[in-house]
Design an enzyme around this catalytic site. Structure first.
Site, PDB file in Angstrom:
ATOM      1  N   GLU A  84     -17.799  32.593-108.580  1.00 40.50           N
ATOM      2  CA  GLU A  84     -17.523  31.890-109.826  1.00 40.50           C
ATOM      3  C   GLU A  84     -16.848  30.549-109.570  1.00 40.50           C
ATOM      4  O   GLU A  84     -15.903  30.444-108.789  1.00 40.50           O
ATOM      5  CB  GLU A  84     -16.608  32.704-110.745  1.00 40.50           C
ATOM      6  CG  GLU A  84     -16.282  31.953-112.035  1.00 40.50           C
ATOM      7  CD  GLU A  84     -15.167  32.562-112.868  1.00 40.50           C
ATOM      8  OE1 GLU A  84     -14.853  31.989-113.931  1.00 40.50           O
ATOM      9  OE2 GLU A  84     -14.608  33.593-112.449  1.00 40.50           O
ATOM     10  N   ASP A 153       0.351  30.057-104.729  1.00 39.66           N
ATOM     11  CA  ASP A 153       0.607  28.806-105.426  1.00 39.66           C
ATOM     12  C   ASP A 153       2.123  28.585-105.458  1.00 39.66           C
ATOM     13  O   ASP A 153       2.867  29.441-105.953  1.00 39.66           O
ATOM     14  CB  ASP A 153       0.035  28.880-106.845  1.00 39.66           C
ATOM     15  CG  ASP A 153       0.264  27.607-107.650  1.00 39.66           C
ATOM     16  OD1 ASP A 153       0.703  26.594-107.067  1.00 39.66           O
ATOM     17  OD2 ASP A 153       0.012  27.624-108.863  1.00 39.66           O
ATOM     18  N   ASP A 155       4.865  25.769-106.797  1.00 37.58           N
ATOM     19  CA  ASP A 155       4.954  24.615-107.684  1.00 37.58           C
ATOM     20  C   ASP A 155       6.386  24.086-107.713  1.00 37.58           C
ATOM     21  O   ASP A 155       7.337  24.851-107.870  1.00 37.58           O
ATOM     22  CB  ASP A 155       4.517  25.007-109.094  1.00 37.58           C
ATOM     23  CG  ASP A 155       4.240  23.815-109.981  1.00 37.58           C
ATOM     24  OD1 ASP A 155       5.157  22.992-110.166  1.00 37.58           O
ATOM     25  OD2 ASP A 155       3.116  23.693-110.487  1.00 37.58           O
TER      26      ASP A 155
END
Length: 415
Positions: A84, A153, A155
């Site tokens: 995807e 991830d 941040d």
């Protein structure tokens, strides 16, 4: 050339999903960038040029195929087609379940639609663009993800309570060492503690870093196993309502934490973070740090010393005060009281990676593709060499304007 497969679904700026039978992805006439976007580093025109001349379609497909390229016996020729992708188009139109059979289809679709953002998702058991056909046909085959890189991830906004040079999406070279720490700690643990070998680090284009663990055993982890790996890195548990920010276990620190502390956290904290952020320069800053110490006597001593002393150099103040505090916590009658662990807890609170665990726990979570362009900064999401991450400068990462202009100059020079 075959046409790329796109799910007939769009999401408007309010994130409401609606069906569409029109060619909603035609974006040949994109408007000029918003006023608050720097036109000199990002524009639809630069993005079109980047996608038409510079985006690494072949390398991207080669990576995501993992040898399943259809060119040799035994490979799964449908592998890439079951991956995807998602596009974020202008006006926050969000398109999921895009799929491609090869690099040519990927290039055709991206050049036609000029997405502002490209995300990569899981490999499913069927072509994701055809998932509704299986449901309507009454097939017992359930549409489900079967493979996906283990991703992380980190941040910078999650460090806003301990950085004072910037806030929100802003970054600078004073706070970026927090990302360097995250890369060093996570990369070492993933390799030495879990045995992973194929790890890709990528700058997010604005304020953080992404990690892609690409080993076969990592790609085939279940959601429960991914959650377990992510939980291994859940050391920072702080919030505004608790003073104890980290959990370091029992009296003996876990070997992985001890390695991170000795090799990365303590040196970075004492050599860079203290002075870069002026952590002990002002009372409102050192007050948060002193709140972590469960001994009113030591806190009072530190406050008395610091409030009565004035120094002109911010670097000298934070470093000198930290030495004083360490001496109070580690020396004399306080040695056996358990307060020595406070030094370690403070350093972990200010430096240990703050991972977005939800991103890592689920196989079908989307993550921004390497080499796409961040529309707010214009910067390209370039890979980071973990072994050389100390030298990485996010402020020097080229923008889409930089590479397009350089490419134009080069072509004119050689023609």
């Amino acid at each position: 050339m075959g046409q790329p497969h796109v799910d007939a679904m769009e999401v408007d700026s309010s994130r409401n999903v609606r069906d569409s039978t029109t060619d909603y992805m035609q974006v040949d006439e994109l408007p000029a960038p918003e006023q608050n976007k720097p036109a000199d580093v990002f524009s639809p025109e630069y993005l079109r040029l980047y996608y038409s001349r510079l985006f690494p379609y072949s390398d991207m497909c080669k990576w995501l195929s993992y040898g399943n390229d259809g060119k040799h016996p035994g490979c799964d020729s449908s592998y890439l087609n079951r991956r995807e992708f998602s596009f974020t188009l202008d006006h926050d139109i969000y398109v999921r379940y895009v799929s491609f059979r090869n690099a040519s289809e990927m290039e055709s679709s991206i050049r036609d639609r000029c997405p502002y953002k490209i995300d990569i998702g899981a490999v499913y058991n069927v072509d994701p663009a055809k998932r509704t056909a299986y449901a309507s046909s009454g097939s017992e085959k359930v549409f489900a993800p079967v493979e996906r890189e283990l991703v992380f991830d980190v941040d910078m906004t999650d460090y806003d309570d301990i950085r004072f040079c910037c806030t929100g999406a802003d970054i600078c070279l004073k706070c970026w060492p927090l990302m360097t720490i995250a890369i060093k700690v996570l990369d070492t643990a993933l390799r030495e503690d879990f045995g992973f070998e194929h790890i890709l680090w990528v700058y997010s284009g604005r304020r953080g870093v992404h990690c892609w663990v690409c080993d076969v055993k990592a790609r085939r982890l279940t959601n429960e196993q991914r959650a377990a790996v992510a939980e291994y890195f859940r050391v920072y548990k702080g919030n505004e309502n608790n003073t104890k920010k980290v959990s370091l276990g029992g009296s003996a620190m876990h070997p992985s934490l001890l390695r991170a502390y000795v090799e990365v956290l303590r040196p970075f904290f004492e050599d860079q973070i203290l002075s870069n952020q002026g952590l002990l320069q002002f009372e409102e800053r050192y007050g948060k740090l002193l709140d972590m110490i469960q001994d009113d006597g030591i806190v009072a001593q530190a406050q008395d010393r610091w409030q009565s002393s004035r120094r002109s150099s911010e670097t000298d103040v934070s470093v000198a005060r930290w030495k004083q505090l360490k001496n109070l916590l580690e020396s004399g009658k306080h040695k056996g009281s358990g307060l020595r662990r406070c030094v370690e807890e403070i350093i972990f609170s200010y430096t240990y990676p703050r991972v977005d665990f939800e991103v890592s726990k689920h196989m079908n979570h989307l993550l921004k593709a390497p080499f796409c362009v961040h529309p707010k900064t214009g910067r390209i999401c370039v890979p980071i060499d973990a072994e050389e991450c100390d030298r990485f400068d996010p402020t020097a990462v080229p923008t889409v304007a930089d590479v397009c202009i350089t490419s134009f100059i080069y072509l004119n020079a050689v023609l």
